[in-house]
Motif scaffolding. Structure first.
Motif, PDB file in Angstrom:
ATOM      1  N   GLN A 403       0.829  -1.203   0.000  1.00  0.00           N
ATOM      2  CA  GLN A 403       0.000   0.000   0.000  1.00  0.00           C
ATOM      3  C   GLN A 403       0.865   1.256   0.000  1.00  0.00           C
ATOM      4  OE1 GLN A 403      -0.333  -2.740   1.848  1.00  0.00           O
ATOM      5  NE2 GLN A 403      -2.393  -2.979   2.682  1.00  0.00           N
ATOM      6  N   ILE A 404       1.972   1.228   0.733  1.00  0.00           N
ATOM      7  CA  ILE A 404       2.882   2.369   0.753  1.00  0.00           C
ATOM      8  C   ILE A 404       3.401   2.652  -0.644  1.00  0.00           C
ATOM      9  CG2 ILE A 404       5.195   3.091   1.492  1.00  0.00           C
ATOM     10  CD1 ILE A 404       4.614   1.791   4.194  1.00  0.00           C
ATOM     11  N   SER A 405       3.845   1.618  -1.332  1.00  0.00           N
ATOM     12  CA  SER A 405       4.389   1.783  -2.675  1.00  0.00           C
ATOM     13  C   SER A 405       3.338   2.339  -3.630  1.00  0.00           C
ATOM     14  CB  SER A 405       4.928   0.451  -3.194  1.00  0.00           C
ATOM     15  OG  SER A 405       5.532   0.609  -4.455  1.00  0.00           O
ATOM     16  N   ASP A 406       2.130   1.795  -3.573  1.00  0.00           N
ATOM     17  CA  ASP A 406       1.062   2.250  -4.466  1.00  0.00           C
ATOM     18  C   ASP A 406       0.715   3.711  -4.214  1.00  0.00           C
ATOM     19  OD1 ASP A 406       0.937  -0.250  -5.599  1.00  0.00           O
ATOM     20  OD2 ASP A 406      -0.816  -0.895  -4.455  1.00  0.00           O
ATOM     21  N   GLU A 407       0.584   4.085  -2.951  1.00  0.00           N
ATOM     22  CA  GLU A 407       0.177   5.449  -2.638  1.00  0.00           C
ATOM     23  C   GLU A 407       1.290   6.454  -2.913  1.00  0.00           C
ATOM     24  OE1 GLU A 407      -2.760   6.582  -2.031  1.00  0.00           O
ATOM     25  OE2 GLU A 407      -3.653   4.578  -2.064  1.00  0.00           O
ATOM     26  N   LEU A 408       2.551   6.050  -2.724  1.00  0.00           N
ATOM     27  CA  LEU A 408       3.646   6.962  -3.064  1.00  0.00           C
ATOM     28  C   LEU A 408       3.734   7.169  -4.575  1.00  0.00           C
ATOM     29  CD1 LEU A 408       6.516   6.025  -0.558  1.00  0.00           C
ATOM     30  CD2 LEU A 408       5.006   8.024  -0.528  1.00  0.00           C
ATOM     31  N   SER A 409       3.331   6.181  -5.340  1.00  0.00           N
ATOM     32  CA  SER A 409       3.259   6.367  -6.794  1.00  0.00           C
ATOM     33  C   SER A 409       2.225   7.438  -7.134  1.00  0.00           C
ATOM     34  CB  SER A 409       2.890   5.053  -7.491  1.00  0.00           C
ATOM     35  OG  SER A 409       3.926   4.115  -7.372  1.00  0.00           O
ATOM     36  N   SER A 410       1.131   7.454  -6.393  1.00  0.00           N
ATOM     37  CA  SER A 410       0.111   8.473  -6.593  1.00  0.00           C
ATOM     38  C   SER A 410       0.646   9.851  -6.218  1.00  0.00           C
ATOM     39  CB  SER A 410      -1.125   8.135  -5.752  1.00  0.00           C
ATOM     40  OG  SER A 410      -2.116   9.123  -5.897  1.00  0.00           O
ATOM     41  N   VAL A 411       1.400   9.921  -5.121  1.00  0.00           N
ATOM     42  CA  VAL A 411       2.014  11.181  -4.726  1.00  0.00           C
ATOM     43  C   VAL A 411       2.942  11.677  -5.827  1.00  0.00           C
ATOM     44  CG1 VAL A 411       3.596  12.280  -3.079  1.00  0.00           C
ATOM     45  CG2 VAL A 411       1.866  10.671  -2.257  1.00  0.00           C
ATOM     46  N   GLN A 412       3.759  10.774  -6.355  1.00  0.00           N
ATOM     47  CA  GLN A 412       4.706  11.138  -7.410  1.00  0.00           C
ATOM     48  C   GLN A 412       3.978  11.701  -8.631  1.00  0.00           C
ATOM     49  OE1 GLN A 412       7.723   8.173  -8.301  1.00  0.00           O
ATOM     50  NE2 GLN A 412       7.771   8.790 -10.445  1.00  0.00           N
ATOM     51  N   ASP A 413       2.888  11.061  -9.029  1.00  0.00           N
ATOM     52  CA  ASP A 413       2.136  11.536 -10.189  1.00  0.00           C
ATOM     53  C   ASP A 413       1.566  12.931  -9.950  1.00  0.00           C
ATOM     54  OD1 ASP A 413       2.642   9.231 -11.603  1.00  0.00           O
ATOM     55  OD2 ASP A 413       0.732   8.278 -11.096  1.00  0.00           O
ATOM     56  N   LYS A 414       1.017  13.147  -8.778  1.00  0.00           N
ATOM     57  CA  LYS A 414       0.412  14.451  -8.471  1.00  0.00           C
ATOM     58  C   LYS A 414       1.458  15.557  -8.473  1.00  0.00           C
ATOM     59  CE  LYS A 414      -3.258  12.376  -5.696  1.00  0.00           C
ATOM     60  NZ  LYS A 414      -3.731  12.103  -4.323  1.00  0.00           N
ATOM     61  N   VAL A 415       2.629  15.256  -7.929  1.00  0.00           N
ATOM     62  CA  VAL A 415       3.682  16.265  -7.879  1.00  0.00           C
ATOM     63  C   VAL A 415       4.246  16.523  -9.268  1.00  0.00           C
ATOM     64  CG1 VAL A 415       5.991  16.761  -6.983  1.00  0.00           C
ATOM     65  CG2 VAL A 415       4.253  15.788  -5.467  1.00  0.00           C
ATOM     66  N   ASP A 416       4.473  15.461 -10.040  1.00  0.00           N
ATOM     67  CA  ASP A 416       5.003  15.628 -11.394  1.00  0.00           C
ATOM     68  C   ASP A 416       4.039  16.422 -12.277  1.00  0.00           C
ATOM     69  OD1 ASP A 416       7.361  14.321 -10.875  1.00  0.00           O
ATOM     70  OD2 ASP A 416       6.707  12.389 -11.656  1.00  0.00           O
ATOM     71  N   PHE A 417       2.745  16.120 -12.153  1.00  0.00           N
ATOM     72  CA  PHE A 417       1.745  16.828 -12.957  1.00  0.00           C
ATOM     73  C   PHE A 417       1.382  18.185 -12.358  1.00  0.00           C
ATOM     74  CE2 PHE A 417       0.779  12.566 -14.707  1.00  0.00           C
ATOM     75  CZ  PHE A 417       0.698  12.889 -16.063  1.00  0.00           C
ATOM     76  N   ASN A 418       1.931  18.462 -11.167  1.00  0.00           N
ATOM     77  CA  ASN A 418       1.683  19.739 -10.479  1.00  0.00           C
ATOM     78  C   ASN A 418       0.206  19.930 -10.140  1.00  0.00           C
ATOM     79  OD1 ASN A 418       2.724  22.082  -9.283  1.00  0.00           O
ATOM     80  ND2 ASN A 418       2.256  23.341 -11.076  1.00  0.00           N
ATOM     81  N   THR A 419      -0.455  18.834  -9.779  1.00  0.00           N
ATOM     82  CA  THR A 419      -1.849  18.921  -9.349  1.00  0.00           C
ATOM     83  C   THR A 419      -1.979  19.006  -7.840  1.00  0.00           C
ATOM     84  OG1 THR A 419      -2.074  16.501  -9.334  1.00  0.00           O
ATOM     85  CG2 THR A 419      -2.658  17.664 -11.376  1.00  0.00           C
ATOM     86  N   ALA A 420      -0.857  18.848  -7.128  1.00  0.00           N
ATOM     87  CA  ALA A 420      -0.839  18.998  -5.674  1.00  0.00           C
ATOM     88  C   ALA A 420       0.575  19.328  -5.236  1.00  0.00           C
ATOM     89  CB  ALA A 420      -1.314  17.712  -4.988  1.00  0.00           C
ATOM     90  N   THR A 421       0.699  20.049  -4.142  1.00  0.00           N
ATOM     91  CA  THR A 421       2.021  20.321  -3.593  1.00  0.00           C
ATOM     92  C   THR A 421       2.553  19.054  -2.943  1.00  0.00           C
ATOM     93  OG1 THR A 421       1.172  20.954  -1.411  1.00  0.00           O
ATOM     94  CG2 THR A 421       1.339  22.697  -3.101  1.00  0.00           C
ATOM     95  N   PRO A 422       3.890  18.940  -2.778  1.00  0.00           N
ATOM     96  CA  PRO A 422       4.417  17.751  -2.105  1.00  0.00           C
ATOM     97  C   PRO A 422       3.791  17.519  -0.733  1.00  0.00           C
ATOM     98  CG  PRO A 422       6.193  18.907  -3.211  1.00  0.00           C
ATOM     99  CD  PRO A 422       4.977  19.774  -3.345  1.00  0.00           C
ATOM    100  N   LYS A 423       3.617  18.563   0.059  1.00  0.00           N
ATOM    101  CA  LYS A 423       3.049  18.383   1.404  1.00  0.00           C
ATOM    102  C   LYS A 423       1.604  17.909   1.344  1.00  0.00           C
ATOM    103  CE  LYS A 423       5.886  21.314   4.379  1.00  0.00           C
ATOM    104  NZ  LYS A 423       5.890  22.445   5.345  1.00  0.00           N
ATOM    105  N   ALA A 424       0.823  18.490   0.449  1.00  0.00           N
ATOM    106  CA  ALA A 424      -0.578  18.082   0.346  1.00  0.00           C
ATOM    107  C   ALA A 424      -0.706  16.641  -0.125  1.00  0.00           C
ATOM    108  CB  ALA A 424      -1.316  19.027  -0.605  1.00  0.00           C
ATOM    109  N   ALA A 425       0.107  16.254  -1.104  1.00  0.00           N
ATOM    110  CA  ALA A 425       0.052  14.885  -1.626  1.00  0.00           C
ATOM    111  C   ALA A 425       0.508  13.882  -0.567  1.00  0.00           C
ATOM    112  CB  ALA A 425       0.915  14.768  -2.876  1.00  0.00           C
ATOM    113  N   LEU A 426       1.535  14.246   0.202  1.00  0.00           N
ATOM    114  CA  LEU A 426       2.022  13.357   1.252  1.00  0.00           C
ATOM    115  C   LEU A 426       1.022  13.248   2.395  1.00  0.00           C
ATOM    116  CD1 LEU A 426       5.792  14.343   1.283  1.00  0.00           C
ATOM    117  CD2 LEU A 426       4.871  12.063   0.808  1.00  0.00           C
ATOM    118  N   GLN A 427       0.298  14.317   2.664  1.00  0.00           N
ATOM    119  CA  GLN A 427      -0.748  14.242   3.689  1.00  0.00           C
ATOM    120  C   GLN A 427      -1.839  13.264   3.277  1.00  0.00           C
ATOM    121  OE1 GLN A 427      -1.003  16.078   6.885  1.00  0.00           O
ATOM    122  NE2 GLN A 427      -2.356  14.290   7.021  1.00  0.00           N
TER     123      GLN A 427
END
Length: 453
Positions: A403-427
């Motif tokens: 689950q950690i790996s899957d959700e961090l992939s989602s964080v990475q996508d959001k940050v790369d696409f600039n749809t969320a800040t790193p802090k917001a995506a990590l939260q």
């Protein structure tokens, strides 16, 4: 009297069931011959299957009272335990099961794997000292081994000498003798390589920090992430290493323009392209992070490629080399019919005899430390990878690792696409995974730590 009419009689049904059980019992015991050990493997390509069958043959020859049956059991991905759950719950599981070592803790937490301490504690030697430390640590759940390390790998920085020279860069500066390259220096070189055509599209790129094995886990471990706090039983999304990882993604993706890089990769490595068609192989990409398995692909598809390998890039405040390693482990599923025989095979396959065969036939790296000194096991290209294992770390064996790996992939996508800040995506990552982790608390991540913190 017809069979159908006879089966309607109670005594007929009972007799049929008795005869059927006798037949099945005879089959299961192999009619007085060697006792069967059923081995399931998810690595089913031709080369690996041949190696596993050769190991089984060598074991059968040395242990005439047992016979290993190798059963291909492909999975749908890392952490997929559907077949194992079904078989264990149904009481028809294998005696030995090969799984991604990273998922041992997760499968053990689900009750699918047997604790191997009753076996390992009776060994004449301390097995934990015979294996690479990071590999052994990855098999532990609540301080006990639930698997035995089988093979491993390592990640390095590949560099394309042709592309570097075209950009006016001397490839000699990447020589491993100079130590690992700093992140700021890699960025400097990469941006010097970047080039666009008359239409403003990239036709040459220095480095893509999310390409190949350059994904969230790689950078988080490199920056020193611990992932988890033993004292609080909490995930640690805002530790400096995590923030550094996703801030780096944000800054680099903005500097390169993520959409233009997507166009570049789809142009030079389109969907369903031949294995030989990727930008590093075709001299359009200068750097990439990848594993030792890529050596065989280069040898097969682009044998004349002018390239080199060096240590992974490291943060500017560190000089110690770094890599991380994955690999597989051999386990005994819960309720195995022949657990004792399974352990004997497991020890053979994951011990020096089995790993020696596997290393020679597949070019995987061994986890049995003494084999690292047997130079004849490796082709010249693997020598550097063997050396990097002294600096390797594994992923933390948490019961929610998948689950950690899957959700961090989602964080990475959001940050790369600039749809969320790193802090917001990590939260959001924390909000999704911590409740799943909470069900295992109190929990201690024993035997594992990231030395690069």
């Amino acid at each position: 009297m017809s069979i159908r009419h006879w089966l309607r009689k109670p005594h007929g049904v009972l007799l049929l069931l008795f005869l059927l059980s006798m037949v099945l019992g005879a089959c299961g015991s192999n009619a007085g011959g060697p006792k069967e050990v059923v081995y399931w493997t998810g690595i089913t390509d031709d080369i690996d299957m041949k190696a596993q069958r050769d190991i089984a043959d060598a074991f059968n020859k040395a242990n005439p009272d047992l016979h290993v049956r190798v059963v291909p059991e492909p999975s749908t991905g890392t952490g997929d335990s559907t077949a194992l759950i079904t078989s264990v719950r149904g009481g028809v599981g294998p005696d030995v099961y090969l799984i991604d070592r990273f998922t041992v803790g997760q499968q053990a937490a689900l009750g699918l794997l047997s604790d191997l301490y009753p076996y390992t504690s009776k060994e004449s030697q301390d097995l934990s000292k015979q294996y690479l430390p990071f590999a052994w640590a990855e098999t532990l759940f609540q301080g006990h081994p639930y698997g035995i390390p089988m093979d491993t790998d390592a990640r390095v920085l590949y560099y394309n000498k042709t592309v570097l020279r075209e950009a006016g860069i001397d490839p000699a500066i990447l020589d491993p003798k100079n130590g690992p390259i700093k992140m700021s220096k890699l960025q400097e070189l990469a941006f010097k390589v970047d080039h666009k055509d008359a239409h403003g599209n990239y036709d040459r790129v220095g480095f893509i920090p999310w390409y190949g094995q350059a994904f969230h886990t790689t950078w988080a471990l490199d920056y020193g992430a611990q992932f988890f706090n033993n004292s609080t039983c909490q995930l640690t999304p805002f530790e400096p290493a995590m923030l550094n990882t996703f801030n780096m993604y944000h800054d680099w993706s903005q500097a390169l323009d993520y959409q233009k890089i997507s166009t570049f990769t789809s142009t030079y490595q389109p969907a369903n392209a031949l294995p030989s068609q990727n930008p590093f192989y075709t001299n359009h990409l200068a750097f990439k992070i990848d594993g030792d398995w890529d050596l065989s692909s280069i040898k097969q598809y682009v044998p004349k490629l002018d390239y080199g390998v060096t240590y992974m890039p490291v943060p500017d405040d560190r000089t110690t080399p770094f890599t991380w390693s994955g690999g597989f482990a051999l386990t005994i599923p819960t309720g195995a019919n022949n657990a004792d025989g399974g352990y004997r095979f497991l020890r053979f396959m994951a011990g020096p005899d089995g790993q020696r065969i596997y290393t020679q036939e597949t070019s995987h790296l061994p986890t049995w430390k003494a084999l690292l000194d047997e130079k004849q096991l490796y082709d010249p290209g693997h020598t550097f990878f063997v050396q990097t294992l002294a600096y390797s770390v594994s992923r933390p064996p948490l019961p929610v690792g998948g689950q950690i790996s899957d959700e961090l992939s989602s964080v990475q996508d959001k940050v790369d696409f600039n749809t969320a800040t790193p802090k917001a995506a990590l939260q959001e990552y924390y909000n999704r995974v911590q409740p799943q982790m909470q069900q295992y608390c109190p929990f201690k991540l024993e035997g594992w730590s990231n030395p690069y913190k």
